[in-house]
Design a protein around this motif. Structure first.
Motif, PDB file in Angstrom:
ATOM      1  N   LEU A 150       0.850  -1.181   0.000  1.00 54.90           N
ATOM      2  CA  LEU A 150       0.000   0.000   0.000  1.00 54.90           C
ATOM      3  C   LEU A 150       0.892   1.238   0.000  1.00 54.90           C
ATOM      4  O   LEU A 150       2.041   1.188   0.429  1.00 54.90           O
TER       5      LEU A 150
ATOM      6  N   ALA B  57       3.878   2.751   2.626  1.00 52.17           N
ATOM      7  CA  ALA B  57       4.093   1.759   3.684  1.00 52.17           C
ATOM      8  C   ALA B  57       5.446   1.933   4.375  1.00 52.17           C
ATOM      9  O   ALA B  57       5.507   1.977   5.609  1.00 52.17           O
TER      10      ALA B  57
ATOM     11  N   SER C 161      -0.845  -3.419   5.052  1.00 48.05           N
ATOM     12  CA  SER C 161      -0.200  -3.454   3.746  1.00 48.05           C
ATOM     13  C   SER C 161       0.474  -4.816   3.549  1.00 48.05           C
ATOM     14  O   SER C 161       0.609  -5.596   4.498  1.00 48.05           O
TER      15      SER C 161
END
Lengths: 376, 321
Positions: free
Chosen positions: B133, B136, B154
């Motif tokens: 994500l 992160a 994530s």
């Protein structure tokens, strides 16, 4: 189209199952064809593998013994309108009873051990089905879901019991010690030459007696009447003064006890020790057997023989046609369940229409009706 | 326990609950429409095999996923045809589908790949990678919250996000759309729906197809995300745990998510607790493994709350003539 007449009994009991079986074979044949093998050769290999000689027949009968028990278990419950999908778990747990008796008493004689093991198997298997039955009767939980859950709970318990309780220190794998001579059911091969070195044992006679006993129970006893009334119409049976919850509990217990007999055959008759997964999905085969046999002991006996032959033939199949493994049999079995159990609607209306046209007076009637319709 | 241990346990929980959640939501659509589905396991297994086989041949995870969805939807249609059009026994149809899947996947796997029913090991392209994500690494620097974002939220396979996104979508569809209202109605009182001029069978087919779609995702997760290739009986009863979760969640989407997380957590715990002790007594792993089933039985029996399924569940609908 006006309402179709129900099928005559012979068509319902014999023709329809055979048509569905044929369809299952045709579809499996297509699968075989798809992978580039000849289905007819495979078919022949299965038949020879199942009935070719005494050795093969012995194995076929051994498998059939299990399937009679699980088929009857499903059928008894089905007559009361219950679907016992937990035959696997009930048979598995029953193994605890058989193994306990055999381990404790295997220094005596099998004539002493066998009746006790029989009772222990019936008790443990019955108990494992009684609880779902009790929950359905008293608490209203669906017996199908509960028995599925109980299958998984049973396998967790068995893994634990085998690893922690039954496993002697000197054995690596999760299994009990092998029973001494007194804890083993005699194999038929000891009395009948052609069956030598096959696992078929005296429990096949238990299976035969069970077939007769279930027939008598369902059609010739007061309890059987209550059971069938419950299956036809629970409201009617309650108004008739039958205790539905009692009937459900007894039926499930009987069903579980029948499934438990698999343990007698496998643990005391064949393996001679308690092992992991000795049930080998016989419980699910029982569903196919009961469906195919129309829940009638004669049908179940024949269907169990058919599936026993398929299992044994399926084992031999891979030696004749390389690449065709016994999974082929699982596919056939699944298709039989699908066509006879869930897709009955496929053939029934067509068959009803055909049979209607075959009988003369009904044909006249149908024609007359047809003319009226076209005129109006 | 240390923070890092807890974090990795929760991370495993998310990974293990994903297929449960997908299958559970799949079952939700079907059962809410009045079609009992004990064939979730079979559809997942078919999908897992299709994904593994196609990804191995094409080397593309997306092609594998597509195959999984198609095969799973086809299997669902077969089950639907039996249970809806032919008015067969829905439970038996489910049993047949499970058995067919177990036989067919092993058989075809052996025929096509000759590795004892397994599909070949997948290359990196053949399976889904993890998704990072945004930000992160940067957010990961923040204490406590950072690692939670970086490790827990994530860095999962894309199907994990699909599964957790499917929860609000399902809740929205079920409670805020016309389709959802009809779906719930058809599971409770199909006659009323029929009287209103809506086709019961059509609605049920739609529900069953969505079930197939979601089972396809769940199956693909096994063979081309979590694992790299299909193995015999890969789903190992997860379809039945999903069914248990569905009952436990009383056929509602958001509780379904929490139940699946709970069951996933038990699974993660069970892996970690091999041989662990609690207060001097060793906890048998099997006890934790059996816990989801025991809990479901207890709940179903009404000892802790009461789970009552859709009223018209399990009964094929026949119009009166």
């Amino acid at each position: 189209m006006s309402a179709l007449r129900p099928l005559p009994r012979w068509a319902d009991v014999v023709l329809l199952p055979l048509l569905n079986l044929l369809l299952a074979f045709v579809v499996s044949g297509l699968v075989v064809l798809m992978i580039g093998q000849n289905p007819l050769v495979a078919m022949q290999a299965i038949v020879v593998g199942a009935f070719g000689n005494g050795f093969n027949i012995g194995y076929t009968l051994y498998y059939a013994t299990n399937f009679v028990f699980t088929g009857l278990a499903v059928a008894v419950a089905a007559h009361a309108g219950l679907f016992n999908i937990g035959g696997n778990g009930q048979a598995y747990i029953a193994g605890l009873g058989v193994a306990t008796v055999a381990l404790a008493l295997d220094q005596t004689h099998w004539l002493i051990v066998a009746p006790l093991a029989f009772l222990a198997a019936a008790f443990m298997g019955g108990l494992w089905a009684f609880i779902p039955g009790w929950l359905q009767a008293k608490r209203g939980s669906h017996v199908v879901i509960t028995t599925i859950m109980f299958n998984f709970i049973a396998s967790a318990i068995m893994v634990y019991m085998l690893n922690r309780v039954f496993k002697p220190a000197n054995i690596m794998g999760p299994e009990s010690r092998t029973f001494a001579e007194g804890g083993r059911l005699p194999k038929l091969g000891e009395f009948f030459g052609p069956f030598q070195h096959t696992p078929v044992n005296l429990s096949i006679f238990v299976a035969l007696v069970a077939l007769v006993a279930v027939y008598v129970l369902i059609w010739h006893t007061k309890f059987g009447y209550a059971l069938r009334t419950l299956g036809f119409n629970p409201t009617a049976s309650r108004y008739a003064g039958i205790s539905n919850s009692k009937t459900i509990m007894i039926t499930m217990t009987l069903s579980g006890a029948l499934a438990g007999m698999v343990a007698l055959n496998e643990v005391m008759g064949v393996q001679n020790r308690l092992v992991l997964d000795f049930v080998a999905d016989a419980g699910f085969v029982g569903i196919a057997v009961a469906l195919m046999g129309r829940n009638h002991p004669i049908g179940i006996g024949l269907a169990a023989l058919l599936f026993g032959a398929l299992y044994q033939g399926g084992n031999e199949l891979q030696y004749v046609v390389p690449g065709l493994t016994r999974e082929m049999v699982v596919i056939i079995q699944a298709l039989v369940i699908l066509f006879t159990g869930a897709m009955e609607g496929l053939f029934r209306p067509g068959l009803q229409r055909t049979l209607m046209l075959l009988s003369p007076e009904q044909k006249a009637e149908a024609v007359a009706r047809g003319t009226v319709k076209s005129e109006s | 326990m240390e923070f890092a241990t807890v974090l990795s346990l929760l991370d495993a929980t998310i990974r293990l609950s994903t297929p449960l959640l997908l299958a559970c939501l799949a079952g939700l659509y079907s059962e809410r429409s009045g079609v009992f589905d004990i064939g979730l396991e079979g559809k997942m297994l078919m999908a897992a095999f299709a994904a593994g086989a196609v990804a191995a041949v094409t080397g593309s995870a997306w092609a594998g996923l597509l195959a999984a969805l198609i095969v799973s939807i086809m299997t669902a249609s077969l089950q639907g045809a039996a249970a809806i059009s032919l008015k067969g026994n829905q439970l038996i149809a489910g049993v047949a589908i499970n058995m067919l899947a177990a036989g067919l996947t092993t058989f075809l796997g052996q025929q096509w790949f000759r590795q004892g029913g397994r599909t070949p090991q997948l290359s990196a392209d053949g399976r889904f990678g993890t998704v990072e994500l945004p930000f992160a690494p940067q957010i990961g620097q923040i204490p406590v919250v950072g690692p939670i974002y970086q490790e827990l939220i994530s860095g999962h396979y894309i199907l994990v996000y699909v599964a957790f996104l499917a929860v609000p979508i399902t809740a929205y569809v079920l409670y805020r759309t016309r389709f959802g209202l009809r779906l719930r109605a058809v599971g409770e009182n199909p006659k009323a729906v029929d009287t209103a001029g809506i086709s019961v069978n059509r609605l049920r087919y739609q529900a069953v197809l969505i079930t197939g779609l979601l089972c396809g995702f769940a199956g693909a997760y096994f063979s081309i995300a979590q694992g790299s290739g299909f193995g015999n009986n890969m789903t190992a009863g997860k379809g039945f745990i999903a069914l248990a979760a569905l009952i436990f969640a009383k056929w509602k989407p958001v509780p379904a998510m929490f139940t699946c997380l709970l069951f996933g957590f038990l699974d993660a715990l069970q892996i970690r607790l091999q041989g662990a002790e609690l207060g001097g007594i060793e906890i048998p792993v099997q006890a934790i493994q059996a816990l989801p089933y025991v809990l479901t039985v207890v709940l179903l029996a009404g000892f802790i709350g009461k789970a009552v399924g859709p009223k018209a569940g399990g009964v094929p609908y026949t119009k009166e003539r």
